[in-house]
Design an enzyme around this catalytic site. Structure first.
Site, PDB file in Angstrom:
ATOM      1  N   ASP A 192      -1.120   6.616   6.665  1.00  0.00           N
ATOM      2  CA  ASP A 192      -2.267   5.816   6.251  1.00  0.00           C
ATOM      3  C   ASP A 192      -2.552   4.844   7.392  1.00  0.00           C
ATOM      4  OD1 ASP A 192      -4.026   3.943   5.237  1.00  0.00           O
ATOM      5  OD2 ASP A 192      -2.859   3.492   3.438  1.00  0.00           O
TER       6      ASP A 192
ATOM      7  N   TRP B 157       0.817  -1.216   0.000  1.00  0.00           N
ATOM      8  CA  TRP B 157       0.000   0.000   0.000  1.00  0.00           C
ATOM      9  C   TRP B 157       0.847   1.260   0.000  1.00  0.00           C
ATOM     10  CZ3 TRP B 157      -4.348  -0.801  -1.991  1.00  0.00           C
ATOM     11  CH2 TRP B 157      -5.014  -2.009  -1.792  1.00  0.00           C
TER      12      TRP B 157
ATOM     13  N   LYS C 180     -12.365  -1.234   7.691  1.00  0.00           N
ATOM     14  CA  LYS C 180     -11.633  -2.198   8.517  1.00  0.00           C
ATOM     15  C   LYS C 180     -12.177  -2.163   9.948  1.00  0.00           C
ATOM     16  CE  LYS C 180      -8.670  -2.517   5.008  1.00  0.00           C
ATOM     17  NZ  LYS C 180      -8.511  -3.661   4.109  1.00  0.00           N
TER      18      LYS C 180
END
Length: 386
Positions: free
Chosen positions: A190, A113, A214
């Site tokens: 992030d 990511w 999440k």
């Protein structure tokens, strides 16, 4: 069909499990919210009911994370991938407003990511420096965070921001600390996959962001916790263009979103509402300090069990940076492991398609009871493999 369901033992990485009571409440609110005769997928995003949801959710996020007055909470669309672009546009513009220069961007690349985030900033035409590339430091595979002695920052006077992904869901790597960056340089994180799993000092960040699907809600809405000074007093679009800085699409422009209380365009109010339900549950259950204890307890039990059987389970991540949210490993009999787990109602364990293996996602909604059932299965499976 009833909106009530039995407890499920799902360990998928995202979109992830929600507590059953929140699913039931959200389902009812999607049909008829506050006896309006309309559901939350139907009301105007600028109605008084919708604005109250936005404001309540912001207030509860501030309360849970102890967000200082220097920062603002924004809700956008675009997910994490949209955030990769939004951050580059806005942080470079903020640096130009402060210094009159375009500036560079520093990236820690410790997993898929953060790698995608760095590549997106490069694709958009920004000057990107890799502080570390963990894959190059680990024989072509993610699984470590290189020692601080190997970090290579740009000149602080030319650096708009330093970016890192706090928890890499694919690689199973999590920063056990907030990385120290050069003085005066803004830190961006992030936290899509580990927000609300542990206490953090928000004041150390210029920006924290993530997709909600999440620990904090459902797909379709993203959260941004932004230092107000990064979008206030920004220079004009004309001046940015003159410096060779591309303009952010207006739906990603922090100043515009903040001015309009996150409702410049049609915000998915239902998604924001689910975030609020998750926050209310956390506040009722002892807040973030209690959740951190639970998260650590669950992760410790899983790792302790897997580590007992090194001849069966291969854990590729260095112990110092093992993720508490995404526990990854490989084994010879993956298909048997997955099918036998599924027969016991333990699902969502297949690893990311790019790397394979097994991935246990230990998000907040995964109960300690689910983890105990999984650990019992791991013990029994290991016994058959020796």
């Amino acid at each position: 069909m009833s909106a009530v369901r039995q407890e499920t033992h799902y360990f998928g990485a995202g979109p992830a499990l929600l507590p059953s009571e929140i699913v039931s409440q959200a389902a009812a609110d999607f049909v008829n919210y506050n006896n309006l005769g309309l559901g939350l997928g139907e009301i105007s995003h600028r109605s008084s009911d919708a604005i109250k949801i936005v404001n309540d959710t912001k207030a509860n996020l501030v309360k849970v994370l102890n967000v200082p007055d220097t920062h603002e909470v924004l809700f956008l669309q675009g997910g994490g991938s949209g955030g990769f672009a939004a951050i580059a546009y806005n942080m470079i513009a903020a640096f130009a407003s402060k210094t009159g220069k375009k500036g560079k961007a520093d990236y820690f690349v410790t997993g898929d990511w953060s790698s995608k985030a760095a590549k997106e900033a490069e694709r958009l035409g920004f000057d990107v420096n890799y502080v570390v590339d963990a894959k190059k430091a680990n024989n072509g595979k993610f699984g470590v965070i290189p020692d601080k002695s190997q970090w290579k920052f740009s000149n602080p006077e030319e650096t708009a921001y330093v970016y890192y992904c706090d928890n890499e869901t694919v690689a199973g790597v999590e920063f056990p600390y907030i990385p120290e960056v050069p003085e005066g340089v803004e830190l961006v994180a992030d936290m899509s996959s580990n927000i609300l799993s542990r206490e953090i000092d928000v004041s150390k960040f210029g920006l924290i962001f993530g997709g909600a699907q999440k620990n904090i809600g459902i797909a379709g809405v993203s959260f941004y916790i932004v230092k107000k000074s990064l979008y206030e007093n920004r220079i004009s679009d004309k001046e940015l263009v003159a410096l060779g800085i591309p303009l952010a699409p207006i739906v990603f422009d922090f100043a515009t979103i903040a001015k309009n209380n996150s409702t410049y365009n049609t915000l998915p109010i239902f998604g924001v509402h689910v975030i609020n339900l998750c926050l209310l549950k956390m506040l009722a259950n002892g807040g973030l300090s209690n959740q951190q204890k639970i998260s650590e307890r669950k992760a410790e039990l899983i790792y302790k069990t897997l580590d007992k059987y090194p001849q069966v389970f291969n854990l590729p991540v260095d112990k110092s940076v093992r993720s508490k949210m995404n526990i990854v490993f490989t084994l010879k009999e993956e298909d048997a492991f997955l099918s036998q787990a599924a027969a016991r109602g333990l699902t969502g364990l297949k690893g990311h398609r790019s790397v394979g293996g097994i991935r246990i996602s230990n998000y907040n909604a995964v109960s300690e009871e689910s983890v105990k059932l999984l650990v019992e299965f791991i013990e029994e499976f290991a016994a058959t493999q020796q």
